[in-house]
Enzyme design. Structure first.
Site, PDB file in Angstrom:
ATOM      1  N   SER A 191       4.120  -2.412  10.037  1.00  0.00           N
ATOM      2  CA  SER A 191       5.587  -2.520  10.079  1.00  0.00           C
ATOM      3  C   SER A 191       6.125  -3.882   9.641  1.00  0.00           C
ATOM      4  O   SER A 191       7.095  -4.380  10.201  1.00  0.00           O
ATOM      5  CB  SER A 191       6.104  -2.143  11.471  1.00  0.00           C
ATOM      6  OG  SER A 191       5.743  -0.800  11.776  1.00  0.00           O
ATOM      7  N   HIS A 241      -9.103   1.255   5.747  1.00  0.00           N
ATOM      8  CA  HIS A 241      -7.759   1.447   6.319  1.00  0.00           C
ATOM      9  C   HIS A 241      -7.852   2.456   7.465  1.00  0.00           C
ATOM     10  O   HIS A 241      -8.598   3.426   7.391  1.00  0.00           O
ATOM     11  CB  HIS A 241      -6.804   1.949   5.236  1.00  0.00           C
ATOM     12  CG  HIS A 241      -5.380   1.924   5.686  1.00  0.00           C
ATOM     13  ND1 HIS A 241      -4.854   2.888   6.512  1.00  0.00           N
ATOM     14  CD2 HIS A 241      -4.385   1.020   5.458  1.00  0.00           C
ATOM     15  CE1 HIS A 241      -3.586   2.582   6.762  1.00  0.00           C
ATOM     16  NE2 HIS A 241      -3.277   1.458   6.140  1.00  0.00           N
ATOM     17  N   GLU A 270      -6.033   4.817   8.349  1.00  0.00           N
ATOM     18  CA  GLU A 270      -5.779   6.229   8.000  1.00  0.00           C
ATOM     19  C   GLU A 270      -7.035   6.868   7.413  1.00  0.00           C
ATOM     20  O   GLU A 270      -7.310   8.044   7.640  1.00  0.00           O
ATOM     21  CB  GLU A 270      -4.581   6.323   7.038  1.00  0.00           C
ATOM     22  CG  GLU A 270      -3.279   6.118   7.791  1.00  0.00           C
ATOM     23  CD  GLU A 270      -2.155   5.507   6.969  1.00  0.00           C
ATOM     24  OE1 GLU A 270      -2.201   5.554   5.727  1.00  0.00           O
ATOM     25  OE2 GLU A 270      -1.224   4.962   7.602  1.00  0.00           O
ATOM     26  N   LYS A 297       0.134   4.314  -0.227  1.00  0.00           N
ATOM     27  CA  LYS A 297      -0.440   5.528   0.392  1.00  0.00           C
ATOM     28  C   LYS A 297      -0.159   6.728  -0.529  1.00  0.00           C
ATOM     29  O   LYS A 297      -0.202   6.564  -1.735  1.00  0.00           O
ATOM     30  CB  LYS A 297       0.125   5.705   1.802  1.00  0.00           C
ATOM     31  CG  LYS A 297      -0.018   4.410   2.624  1.00  0.00           C
ATOM     32  CD  LYS A 297       0.382   4.546   4.051  1.00  0.00           C
ATOM     33  CE  LYS A 297       0.220   3.192   4.729  1.00  0.00           C
ATOM     34  NZ  LYS A 297       0.498   3.224   6.147  1.00  0.00           N
ATOM     35  N   GLY A 321       3.326   2.057  10.497  1.00  0.00           N
ATOM     36  CA  GLY A 321       4.294   3.130  10.248  1.00  0.00           C
ATOM     37  C   GLY A 321       5.121   3.507  11.463  1.00  0.00           C
ATOM     38  O   GLY A 321       5.779   4.544  11.471  1.00  0.00           O
ATOM     39  N   GLU A 375      -4.869  -4.936  11.133  1.00  0.00           N
ATOM     40  CA  GLU A 375      -3.796  -3.948  11.239  1.00  0.00           C
ATOM     41  C   GLU A 375      -3.906  -3.192  12.559  1.00  0.00           C
ATOM     42  O   GLU A 375      -4.661  -2.217  12.659  1.00  0.00           O
ATOM     43  CB  GLU A 375      -3.908  -2.943  10.093  1.00  0.00           C
ATOM     44  CG  GLU A 375      -3.738  -3.550   8.729  1.00  0.00           C
ATOM     45  CD  GLU A 375      -3.134  -2.550   7.768  1.00  0.00           C
ATOM     46  OE1 GLU A 375      -2.060  -2.809   7.258  1.00  0.00           O
ATOM     47  OE2 GLU A 375      -3.742  -1.480   7.556  1.00  0.00           O
ATOM     48  N   ASN A 429       0.867  -1.179   0.000  1.00  0.00           N
ATOM     49  CA  ASN A 429       0.000   0.000   0.000  1.00  0.00           C
ATOM     50  C   ASN A 429       0.905   1.231   0.000  1.00  0.00           C
ATOM     51  O   ASN A 429       1.517   1.549   1.009  1.00  0.00           O
ATOM     52  CB  ASN A 429      -0.889  -0.042   1.260  1.00  0.00           C
ATOM     53  CG  ASN A 429      -1.710   1.224   1.432  1.00  0.00           C
ATOM     54  OD1 ASN A 429      -1.834   2.032   0.502  1.00  0.00           O
ATOM     55  ND2 ASN A 429      -2.257   1.419   2.624  1.00  0.00           N
TER      56      ASN A 429
END
Ligand code: PGA
Length: 262
Positions: free
Chosen positions: A222, A104, A106, A12, A182, A176, A10
């Site tokens: 990660s 997701h 985010e 992003k 991240g 996730e 991904n």
């Protein structure tokens, strides 16, 4: 039950058309001497502007042997209309994409996507040929408060609302934990395995144990070449959703050939 592994990078808001061009050439080079295992699928979720270019590359003359499946990071659940700045599923279908990332963290945290919106997107995605990849996971404070399982159950129950049994067979899930995204703080293989196995029991409760056995559940947060093999070796983990370590072709090549890593 042996399930296939699915590794999705991904990107992003990274790697536009120019970087994507370089990535594709580098990836081809990297894979010249490395064989991807037969039971491993992979894809890249590139920014919208890079996608048409990447499709073109996969189909360039003389390049039939190299095909990189692609995914979208986002879309609108409405079919068309006055939604400035949005992209519809039909537009993505026309490009020939294979996967759609939905839910997701985010999108949930930075763009206010609620479970209700996630559910609308999922139901709309199920009307297409593309495979939805539904992400879910707890925040750091929920993890610290031992609420991981409650959050997983609630998110899956509301996101999968009105999904029929035959539709569930087309969905990929991605656990996730937000605290691992991240941050370089990967969940330990045991933690990830435990949460993913729990998610499978939720699918069994919501649908049935046969579907739960078959559903592909990725881990994300990660994942990198150094930890991918151990994570993929966990009984219930069927792949990875990878951000940072998918941006570079060398690193992505290592992820999709994880069986060869140390
Ligand atoms: P990360 O991102 O691999 O950079 O932690 C994972 C994700 O957001 O899917």
């Amino acid at each position: 039950m042996s399930r296939r592994k699915l590794i999705i990078g991904n990107w992003k808001m990274n790697n536009g058309p120019m970087e994507a061009h370089q990535f594709l050439h580098d990836l081809e080079d990297e894979l010249k001497n490395e064989k991807i295992a037969k039971d491993v699928d992979f894809a890249i979720a590139a920014p919208f502007v890079a996608l048409p270019f990447m499709i073109g590359h996969s189909h360039e003359e003389g390049k039939e042997a190299f095909y990189l499946p692609l995914a979208a990071q986002n879309f609108h659940y409405e079919e068309k209309g006055a939604f400035t700045g949005e992209i519809s599923l039909d537009m993505l279908d026309q490009l020939g994409l294979e996967y759609l990332i939905i839910g997701h963290s985010e999108r949930r945290q930075l763009f206010n996507e609620t479970d209700e919106i996630v559910n609308k997107k999922l139901l709309a995605a199920l009307k297409t040929q593309m495979t939805p990849v539904l992400a879910f996971g707890e925040t750091e404070s929920e993890f610290d408060a031992n609420k991981t399982e409650t959050v997983i159950k609630n998110q899956l129950t509301s996101s999968l609302k009105s999904v029929k049994e035959n539709e569930m067979e087309k969905i990929v899930l991605a656990y996730e934990p937000i605290w691992a995204i991240g941050t370089g703080k990967t969940a330990s293989p045991e933690q990830a395995q435990k949460a993913v196995a729990f998610a499978r029991t939720v699918v069994a409760e919501l649908f049935n144990s046969d579907i739960a056995d078959k559903v592909i559940i990725q881990y994300g947060g990660s994942v990198k070449p150094e930890n991918v093999k151990e994570l993929m070796g966990q009984k219930d983990i069927d792949g990875a959703l990878v951000g940072g370590a998918s941006l570079d072709a060398k690193s992505f090549a290592k992820l999709i050939t994880f069986d060869k890593q140390k």
